[in-house]
Design a protein around this motif. Structure first.
Motif, mmCIF file in Angstrom:
data_model
loop_
_atom_site.group_PDB
_atom_site.id
_atom_site.type_symbol
_atom_site.label_atom_id
_atom_site.label_comp_id
_atom_site.label_asym_id
_atom_site.label_seq_id
_atom_site.Cartn_x
_atom_site.Cartn_y
_atom_site.Cartn_z
ATOM 1 N N LEU A 194 9.164 -5.960 9.074
ATOM 2 C CA LEU A 194 7.709 -6.062 8.923
ATOM 3 C C LEU A 194 7.016 -4.715 9.124
ATOM 4 O O LEU A 194 5.853 -4.556 8.761
ATOM 5 N N ARG A 195 7.731 -3.768 9.709
ATOM 6 C CA ARG A 195 7.173 -2.430 9.937
ATOM 7 C C ARG A 195 7.795 -1.378 9.024
ATOM 8 O O ARG A 195 7.387 -0.222 9.023
ATOM 9 N N ALA A 196 8.783 -1.747 8.232
ATOM 10 C CA ALA A 196 9.520 -0.783 7.416
ATOM 11 C C ALA A 196 8.688 -0.288 6.230
ATOM 12 O O ALA A 196 7.726 -0.934 5.805
ATOM 13 N N LYS A 197 9.089 0.860 5.698
ATOM 14 C CA LYS A 197 8.429 1.400 4.514
ATOM 15 C C LYS A 197 8.758 0.538 3.313
ATOM 16 O O LYS A 197 9.903 0.111 3.126
ATOM 17 N N ASN A 198 7.769 0.293 2.476
ATOM 18 C CA ASN A 198 7.953 -0.547 1.294
ATOM 19 C C ASN A 198 7.897 0.305 0.020
ATOM 20 O O ASN A 198 6.946 1.041 -0.209
ATOM 21 N N LYS A 199 8.932 0.175 -0.792
ATOM 22 C CA LYS A 199 9.070 0.999 -1.986
ATOM 23 C C LYS A 199 8.225 0.477 -3.144
ATOM 24 O O LYS A 199 8.000 -0.717 -3.271
ATOM 25 N N ARG A 200 7.813 1.400 -3.993
ATOM 26 C CA ARG A 200 7.079 1.031 -5.200
ATOM 27 C C ARG A 200 8.042 0.427 -6.219
ATOM 28 O O ARG A 200 9.230 0.749 -6.239
ATOM 29 N N VAL A 201 7.516 -0.439 -7.056
ATOM 30 C CA VAL A 201 8.307 -1.119 -8.083
ATOM 31 C C VAL A 201 8.099 -0.433 -9.422
ATOM 32 O O VAL A 201 6.962 -0.168 -9.818
ATOM 33 N N ASN A 202 9.186 -0.148 -10.121
ATOM 34 C CA ASN A 202 9.047 0.412 -11.471
ATOM 35 C C ASN A 202 9.949 -0.287 -12.479
ATOM 36 O O ASN A 202 10.119 0.176 -13.600
ATOM 37 N N SER A 203 10.541 -1.409 -12.083
ATOM 38 C CA SER A 203 11.339 -2.225 -12.998
ATOM 39 C C SER A 203 10.701 -3.599 -13.114
ATOM 40 O O SER A 203 10.755 -4.390 -12.163
#
Length: 267
Positions: free
Chosen positions: A87-96
């Motif tokens: 819940l605190r982790a970095k969330n990556k952007r989606v490109n697929s």
């Protein structure tokens, strides 16, 4: 939120007098073509592993984007509870924007049975994706999907609202947030759009948007409000320790308020 109510092909075209090298180049070009298209290999396939390795070979910041593995979903999804570190982790952007993403979205809507909004990190997937439906019922109301959302503008006027969260079952408390927001995002197919939200939809968006930034709703609460739910948060911390056999990654007694204002995380 719980309810209480383009790269040029020329760069990769090369020839060789050696047939074996030529075949290797053709295979590599096919893999690169897939990297810069919306196609992704099936979850768990051998080509999926190669796909991820190929991505890591490029110099642009691919670590900021979700890989095919990040988008693989094991149904049914389950809500993770505080203080799970995801819940605190970095969330990556989606490109697929492919069938894997559509499956994730569909599964997320299935999970919302006692709420009106859900972010991907709440089901253990650290990607920038949220879904919500103010009607709170599958098949009713408008199901909204926001991928890589960005806050374009928020109102100066703020409102107090009693919020809950699916990752904090049974806990409700007052949170102050802007009354309206203007946002940019992509839909499940990758199309860009802009939304002006106010009222409950604005509230739901801001709650889920905070999740994408690793901010939890009690980070927004005043000291007096937070004190009123501390015992319930401690119960969740104890449950986590009993379940995992590990010390809680958070201790509410040592909590430092992350945001000293009722605004939005823009970073």
């Amino acid at each position: 939120m719980a309810a209480r109510i383009q790269v040029s092909p020329a760069l990769f075209s090369c020839t060789s007098i050696l047939p074996s090298i030529s075949r290797h180049v053709r295979r590599r070009n096919r893999s690169i073509h897939r990297l810069f298209s919306n196609e992704s290999p099936p979850c768990g396939s051998a080509s999926s592993s190669f796909f991820v390795q190929a991505q890591r070979g490029f110099s642009f910041q691919e670590e900021n984007f979700a890989s095919s593995a990040d988008l693989c979903v094991d149904a049914p999804l389950k809500i993770i509870k505080y203080p799970d570190p995801r819940l605190r982790a970095k969330n990556k952007r989606v490109n697929s924007f492919d069938d894997n993403l559509k499956k994730v979205v569909d599964e997320m809507f299935d999970v919302i049975t006692d709420g009106i909004g859900l972010s991907a990190p709440q089901v253990g997937m650290n990607i920038q994706l949220m879904v919500f439906n103010p009607a709170g019922e599958r098949g009713e109301g408008e199901e909204v999907v926001l991928v890589n959302p960005v806050v374009h503008k928020s109102s100066k006027k703020s409102l107090l609202y009693n919020e809950g969260c699916l990752s904090f079952p049974g806990i409700y408390a007052d949170v102050v947030r802007p009354a309206s927001v203007k946002i940019d995002a992509r839909d499940v197919s990758g199309a860009r759009f802009r939304l002006n939200l106010s009222g409950l939809p604005a509230r739901v968006f801001q709650h889920e948007f905070d999740h994408l930034k690793g901010i939890l709703f009690f980070d927004r609460m005043g000291e007096d409000v937070l004190y009123g739910i501390m015992s319930e948060l401690k119960v969740l911390e104890k449950k986590y320790e009993d379940l995992t056999g590990q010390p809680s990654p958070e201790n509410i007694d040592n909590h430092t308020q992350r945001q000293q204002f009722a605004g939005l995380a823009r970073t």
